[in-house]
Design a protein around this motif. Structure first.
Motif, PDB file in Angstrom:
ATOM      1  N   VAL A 105      53.064  39.835  41.189  1.00  0.00           N
ATOM      2  CA  VAL A 105      52.115  38.998  41.917  1.00  0.00           C
ATOM      3  C   VAL A 105      50.835  39.767  42.192  1.00  0.00           C
ATOM      4  N   GLN A 106      49.727  39.039  42.193  1.00  0.00           N
ATOM      5  CA  GLN A 106      48.453  39.619  42.588  1.00  0.00           C
ATOM      6  C   GLN A 106      48.426  39.758  44.106  1.00  0.00           C
TER       7      GLN A 106
ATOM      8  N   SER B 279      54.581  37.740  30.208  1.00  0.00           N
ATOM      9  CA  SER B 279      53.871  37.919  28.934  1.00  0.00           C
ATOM     10  C   SER B 279      52.511  38.568  29.156  1.00  0.00           C
ATOM     11  N   MET B 280      51.816  38.206  30.245  1.00  0.00           N
ATOM     12  CA  MET B 280      50.517  38.804  30.535  1.00  0.00           C
ATOM     13  C   MET B 280      50.668  40.260  30.958  1.00  0.00           C
TER      14      MET B 280
ATOM     15  N   GLY C  72      38.668  39.285  35.607  1.00  0.00           N
ATOM     16  CA  GLY C  72      38.925  37.848  35.593  1.00  0.00           C
ATOM     17  C   GLY C  72      39.752  37.369  34.432  1.00  0.00           C
ATOM     18  N   ALA C  73      39.971  38.214  33.423  1.00  0.00           N
ATOM     19  CA  ALA C  73      40.797  37.814  32.283  1.00  0.00           C
ATOM     20  C   ALA C  73      42.261  37.700  32.716  1.00  0.00           C
ATOM     21  N   ASN C  74      43.044  36.920  31.983  1.00  0.00           N
ATOM     22  CA  ASN C  74      44.451  36.710  32.336  1.00  0.00           C
ATOM     23  C   ASN C  74      45.250  38.008  32.363  1.00  0.00           C
TER      24      ASN C  74
ATOM     25  N   PRO D 155      44.393  47.639  35.124  1.00  0.00           N
ATOM     26  CA  PRO D 155      45.057  47.115  36.312  1.00  0.00           C
ATOM     27  C   PRO D 155      46.472  47.631  36.534  1.00  0.00           C
ATOM     28  N   LEU D 156      47.114  48.176  35.514  1.00  0.00           N
ATOM     29  CA  LEU D 156      48.446  48.739  35.703  1.00  0.00           C
ATOM     30  C   LEU D 156      48.397  50.163  36.231  1.00  0.00           C
ATOM     31  N   ASN D 157      47.251  50.812  36.088  1.00  0.00           N
ATOM     32  CA  ASN D 157      47.118  52.202  36.547  1.00  0.00           C
ATOM     33  C   ASN D 157      45.640  52.503  36.758  1.00  0.00           C
TER      34      ASN D 157
END
Length: 386
Positions: free
Chosen positions: A115-116, A125-126, A143-145, A156-158
């Motif tokens: 979750v954001q 999948s994203m 803003g991209a999926n 965004p993962l690190n």
């Protein structure tokens, strides 16, 4: 947070600057502590307290990177080093941990519930797309999926991988262009970049009130991140070309104490007519950090124990920088969920997170990073003739 993160086994056989290794480790430890307190500020919507300027560790890493890369490679071009060899060496040194950071980031995001921060659920999948892009070091467009956390991070993962993105750019520019400059031309370039960095920080071009930029892929952050990398990187190279040691007793402890003091100076209010906080940060990067690198390169460890300490700090510095933030995301989510906004309320958990990351960095170094780099070096680097 990149960086020089080069070891003698994977650059060349030149003697190592042990104290610079140790200082790199000190800076990594301080940036993790900074991120602990960033969590309280993020969860509570307040300014970061305690180690307020910890993000300047990234700029210190960049100047160390320029110094060590200049020292390790400048005199080898056209002799034992080609462009292909250089890029292979840098990829072998840096990219295995980039992959590990991405994998840990995906795992912790899934643990967090995918979750954001606003509660929006993200399809697995994203998350896998974000993982694949991060492993290949392709930054996310805000803003991209696949920008799964929803706060605009380039990776965004690190999040701290943004500085490695600019480190890669610095390495490419060094190999293709900067290394070919004469020392005078390099000095002119460094001065111009220093002026540009001062302008960016002093007039608060980002609007952040600080130089903590580069982590997202918008025009201002790309410009700021590029300046944050280019000036210290070229300054480090310039120092390596002109370095002559001076006698310094206790250089490691002096430099470590100075870094701690610089990073803990409170945020300086006032943005008119100039940003005083930005001016302070520019002064640290342009004046103080080069002095610290010169002092650190001049000093020597004096006994077996101090040598071991500096080696340990240097060895874990890059793994610690790369693996710690995925677990900070979990820490931040826990703070937000439980409405806990102070260190006093959560110091046991905060210290647990801090020392867990140090332990994890050491485990990853020994079990994954060193064996993988050794295998890659054996299979992809030219064997030296005996």
């Amino acid at each position: 947070m990149s960086k020089i993160y080069a070891s003698a086994a994977f650059t060349d056989s030149k003697p190592h600057y042990n104290l610079l290794d140790g200082l790199r480790g000190v800076a990594a430890l301080l940036v993790v502590w900074y991120h602990i307190f960033e969590g309280y500020a993020f969860a509570g919507g307040t300014l970061i307290e305690s180690i307020n300027h910890g993000y300047l560790a990234v700029d210190f890493f960049f100047i160390l990177s320029g110094f060590v890369i200049g020292y390790a490679y400048d005199d080898r071009w056209g002799k034992s080093l080609t462009l292909k060899d250089f890029f292979k060496r840098r990829l072998i040194r840096l990219h295995p941990m980039v992959v590990m950071g991405a994998v840990l980031g995906a795992i912790t995001f899934l643990i967090q519930g995918s979750v954001q921060w606003d509660g929006t659920h993200i399809a697995t999948s994203m998350v896998m797309v974000a993982l694949l892009l991060t492993m290949f070091f392709i930054p996310a467009i805000p803003g991209a999926n696949y920008e799964v956390r929803g706060n605009g991070e380039m990776f965004p993962l690190n999040g701290p991988s943004w500085s490695l993105f600019f480190e890669y750019i610095g390495n490419i520019l060094y190999a293709l262009f900067i290394r070919k400059l004469s020392t005078k031309a390099l000095m002119v370039l460094t001065v111009l970049l220093g002026i540009a960095l001062t302008w960016f920080a002093m007039f608060d071009i980002s609007g952040y009130g600080s130089i903590g930029v580069g982590w997202t892929l918008d025009s201002v952050n790309f410009l700021g991140g590029a300046l944050r990398m280019l000036f210290p990187f070229t300054m480090g190279m310039l120092l390596s070309r002109n370095f002559k040691p001076i006698k310094v007793r206790g250089a490691f402890w002096i430099c470590s104490a100075v870094l701690l003091v610089l990073f803990t100076v409170p945020y300086i209010e006032g943005t008119s007519p100039i940003s005083w906080n930005g001016l302070y940060e520019a002064f640290c990067i342009i004046v103080i950090f080069p002095i610290l690198v010169w002092m650190g390169a001049s000093g020597n460890t004096t006994d077996k124990r101090s040598t071991q300490i500096c080696k340990f700090l240097g060895d874990i510095s890059f793994p610690l920088y790369i693996v710690h933030y995925p677990f900070m995301y979990l820490f931040y989510a826990w703070l937000i969920k439980n409405q806990l906004f102070t260190f006093a309320e959560t110091w046991q958990v905060a210290l647990g997170v801090y020392f867990w990351n140090i332990l994890l960095a050491y485990i990853v170094l020994r079990v994954y990073d060193e064996p993988v780099r050794k295998w890659l070096a054996a299979h992809f680097l030219k064997k030296k003739s005996k």
